[in-house]
Write an enzyme that holds these catalytic residues in place. Structure first.
Site, PDB file in Angstrom:
ATOM      1  N   ILE A  97      -2.908   3.131  -2.296  1.00  0.00           N
ATOM      2  CA  ILE A  97      -3.370   1.980  -1.523  1.00  0.00           C
ATOM      3  C   ILE A  97      -2.353   0.875  -1.771  1.00  0.00           C
ATOM      4  O   ILE A  97      -2.051   0.561  -2.920  1.00  0.00           O
ATOM      5  CB  ILE A  97      -4.733   1.465  -2.011  1.00  0.00           C
ATOM      6  N   CYS A  98      -1.836   0.281  -0.703  1.00  0.00           N
ATOM      7  CA  CYS A  98      -0.856  -0.796  -0.881  1.00  0.00           C
ATOM      8  C   CYS A  98      -1.521  -1.963  -1.608  1.00  0.00           C
ATOM      9  O   CYS A  98      -2.519  -2.518  -1.141  1.00  0.00           O
ATOM     10  CB  CYS A  98      -0.329  -1.258   0.468  1.00  0.00           C
ATOM     11  N   VAL A  99      -0.959  -2.329  -2.750  1.00  0.00           N
ATOM     12  CA  VAL A  99      -1.640  -3.295  -3.620  1.00  0.00           C
ATOM     13  C   VAL A  99      -1.759  -4.667  -2.960  1.00  0.00           C
ATOM     14  O   VAL A  99      -2.805  -5.324  -3.077  1.00  0.00           O
ATOM     15  CB  VAL A  99      -0.962  -3.367  -5.012  1.00  0.00           C
ATOM     16  N   ALA A 121      -4.417  -4.541  -0.416  1.00  0.00           N
ATOM     17  CA  ALA A 121      -5.720  -4.229  -1.018  1.00  0.00           C
ATOM     18  C   ALA A 121      -6.358  -5.446  -1.670  1.00  0.00           C
ATOM     19  O   ALA A 121      -7.522  -5.763  -1.392  1.00  0.00           O
ATOM     20  CB  ALA A 121      -5.568  -3.098  -2.035  1.00  0.00           C
TER      21      ALA A 121
END
Lengths: 124, 96, 129
Positions: free
Chosen positions: C77-79, C82
């Site tokens: 998940i792209c931080v 997110a």
């Protein structure tokens, strides 16, 4: 980090107007990351994406970062192959002098080449 | 490199005309999600020439109560066929 | 064939999230490999463990979690996408003192470098948005 045999040609087609949704911003972030990791990046503005290039943007009033300014980072990250679809500009009555960056207006044939030469295309 | 283009929005999006303007001979187009409305007979005039193969995702066609006549220029594929096309063509460009 | 799959769409908002899931499952059924799943922008909502759906509805988030665990998939998940959408793992939750973990542990929060790595090492990259 990228070694020679993992260097890829990646073409980005940025097709959304700024601000209405996050696609234009996401597209830019991906391209900058690619440049950091040493990939060969081409960046194309197509369809409503050309609206990102308009001068005099100021998004403070809508609590956003001004994307037109952020596009200057393409050059800072060493992404030189940046172009704009000439038809998309003329369909929208936008002239070269209206643009925030010095970008080369190109034909659809040229964009077809950039897609053809790419290993991966991100189109959003 | 041959390319499979997926189109996932209805004709109002004009995505097909953008896509067609940057195709190379030998490319293919797969209509998915609301893109399957491009299979309607009213849209066939916008379809590119015969050197571009057209496909539509069967699950999305069926979900919307559409039918694609077997004589049409569009071939139906299921998810397995979708994956197969992604292997057959060398890269995928998604239009959404 | 090694695939990486990039998802920009949130479940229950856009069909593309479900299309991405069905495509991923079909890739695996056909004996191909998934190098990485990458959830970006609104796509990060696919990793939310806090969704509740009616009994006759699919819980797409739960289905992703199951598929990722069953096949030991690498899921990122792209931080940056997110955390500003409230999808946080234990580490981010404690760092920002949020008091709740909203991301399934089957996915990892990481940066865009993981997407670039995926483009370098996959035979095919496909986007769903």
């Amino acid at each position: 980090m990228a070694s020679k045999n993992t260097n890829k040609a990646i073409t980005f087609i940025s097709r959304r107007a700024p601000y209405g949704d996050s696609n234009a911003q996401l597209c830019l972030e991906m391209a900058l990351a690619c440049a950091v990791f040493g990939q060969t990046v081409s960046y194309v503005f197509l369809d409503d994406g050309v609206y990102q290039l308009l001068k005099h943007q100021d998004a403070r009033g809508i609590d956003s970062k001004t994307l037109g300014k952020a596009l200057e980072t393409l050059d800072l990250y060493g992404i030189e192959n940046v172009c704009v679809d000439a038809d998309s500009l003329s369909e929208r009555g936008i002239r070269g002098g209206d643009l925030v960056l010095e970008v080369e207006p190109v034909s659809r044939t040229h964009i077809a080449e950039l897609i053809d030469q790419a290993d991966t295309v991100f189109n959003l | 490199m041959t390319c499979l283009h997926t189109i996932s929005k209805s004709p109002t999006s004009k995505l097909l005309s953008s896509c067609v303007s940057v195709l190379k001979p030998g490319d293919g187009i797969l209509f998915i999600e609301d893109g399957v409305y491009y299979c309607s007979p009213a849209e066939s005039g916008r379809h590119p020439g015969a050197d571009i193969r057209l496909f539509a995702l069967q699950e999305d066609v069926a979900a919307r109560g559409l039918s694609v006549p077997s004589a049409a220029d569009v071939e139906l594929v299921d998810y397995a066929g979708f994956v197969g096309l992604c292997c057959e063509y060398e890269k995928i460009v998604s239009w959404f | 064939m090694k695939f990486s799959i990039v998802v920009y769409a949130a479940p229950h908002s856009a069909e593309a999230a479900a299309t991405a899931f069905n495509f991923t499952r079909s890739v695996l059924e056909q004996g191909h490999d998934i190098y990485r799943l990458f959830f970006f922008g609104d796509g990060v909502h696919n990793a939310s463990r806090l969704s509740v759906v009616a009994q006759d509805e699919n819980n797409l988030q739960q289905q992703w979690d199951q598929l990722i665990r069953d096949h030991g998939l690498d899921s990122v998940i792209c931080v940056s996408s997110a955390v500003n959408r409230g999808i946080v793992d234990a580490q981010e939750a404690s760092r920002h003192e949020l008091g709740a973990v909203s991301a399934y542990a089957s996915s990892e929060l990481a940066g865009l470098g993981q997407l670039i790595d995926a483009t370098m090492h996959s035979d095919r990259v496909i986007n769903f948005g």
